[in-house]
Design an enzyme around this catalytic site. Structure first.
Site, PDB file in Angstrom:
ATOM      1  N   SER A   1     107.358  70.058 -15.763  1.00 55.35           N
ATOM      2  CA  SER A   1     107.191  70.492 -14.376  1.00 55.35           C
ATOM      3  C   SER A   1     106.963  69.279 -13.500  1.00 55.35           C
ATOM      4  O   SER A   1     106.463  68.240 -13.958  1.00 55.35           O
ATOM      5  CB  SER A   1     105.985  71.441 -14.265  1.00 55.35           C
TER       6      SER A   1
ATOM      7  N   TYR B   1      97.040  72.518 -16.497  1.00 59.91           N
ATOM      8  CA  TYR B   1      98.484  72.773 -16.465  1.00 59.91           C
ATOM      9  C   TYR B   1      99.249  71.475 -16.241  1.00 59.91           C
ATOM     10  O   TYR B   1     100.157  71.123 -17.002  1.00 59.91           O
ATOM     11  CB  TYR B   1      98.833  73.786 -15.373  1.00 59.91           C
TER      12      TYR B   1
END
Length: 250
Positions: free
Chosen positions: A135, A145
């Site tokens: 990401s 994350y």
């Protein structure tokens, strides 16, 4: 006929990879937790593209699920797409520790183990590729994350260097905001994110496959996100952290 194994294959980027690879003539191994949904996706691909799709229901946050996929990879595939993942709503200290550990199991351990299961056969045949979906968050600071996705990028680049001199490629794919089920599953409010920042899963996959063919090690789809990452790398870490926190509050 080449074979591709895709994790998280029933929706979003994983489903877009399945459509693209089916159109390219790959035989597919579709991996996700929901067997009923996997069967439905496999049937849709068969009817639309005329390709066979093997269904493998597995929960990759369990050792049993990982071992099942490792065994299938040991039989040989030409492309592995490590796409399965999820996010958390809320701040790091508000998320139960067991949920954080589930995320690390899926984003890091599963990527590590499945890549290690696929690469020996690819190296022996001197062909193949691994795409690890990370990401744009990997280049910024936002809880576990972004930390887990930063690990995916570093691991992928390191492994790609290990494969230098062979015809085996390893690439980290780092999309920005993509219209998928990801945010709904995490109960995240998307209303504060301008439409300008949203990408389609099919476009992300198209750019990813182009970059893989070019030998790119870290693929950042779309010019706007390439610019964001480039600028972010020039800014002080503290300023990036402030921006990340403000975006999260929105």
């Amino acid at each position: 006929m080449p074979t591709a194994l895709i994790t998280g294959a029933t929706a979003g980027i994983g489903a877009a990879f399945a459509r693209r690879l089916a159109a390219d003539g790959f035989s597919l191994v579709l991996v996700a937790r929901d067997e009923k949904r996997l069967v439905s996706v496999a049937e849709e691909l068969r009817l639309r593209y005329g390709v066979s799709s093997e269904v493998l229901a597995a929960d990759l946050v369990t050792d049993e699920g990982l071992e099942a996929v490792e065994r299938r990879l040991g039989e040989g595939v030409d492309l592995l797409v490590n796409n399965a993942g999820f996010g958390h709503q809320g701040h790091f200290l508000d998320v139960p520790a067991e949920e954080e550990l589930r995320m690390l199991k899926l984003h890091c351990e599963a990527v590590l183990r499945l890549t290690l299961a696929a690469l020996p056969g690819m190296r022996a045949r001197d062909r193949g590729a691994v795409i690890n979906v990370a990401s744009v968050a990997a280049f910024f600071t936002r809880g576990s994350y972004s930390a887990s996705k930063a690990w995916v990028v570093n691991f992928s680049e390191s492994t790609a260097i290990e494969m230098a001199g062979t015809r085996v490629r390893v690439m980290a794919l780092c999309p920005g905001f993509v219209h998928t089920e990801f945010h709904e599953r995490a109960s995240m409010d998307k209303s504060g994110i301008p439409e300008f920042f949203w990408l389609s899963a099919d476009n992300v996959v198209r750019e990813a496959m182009r970059d893989l063919a070019r030998g790119v090690r870290v693929s950042i789809p779309d010019l706007r996100y390439k610019v964001i990452v480039r600028v972010g790398r020039l800014l002080p870490l503290g300023l990036i952290g402030q921006f990340s926190r403000r975006l999260a509050r929105r």
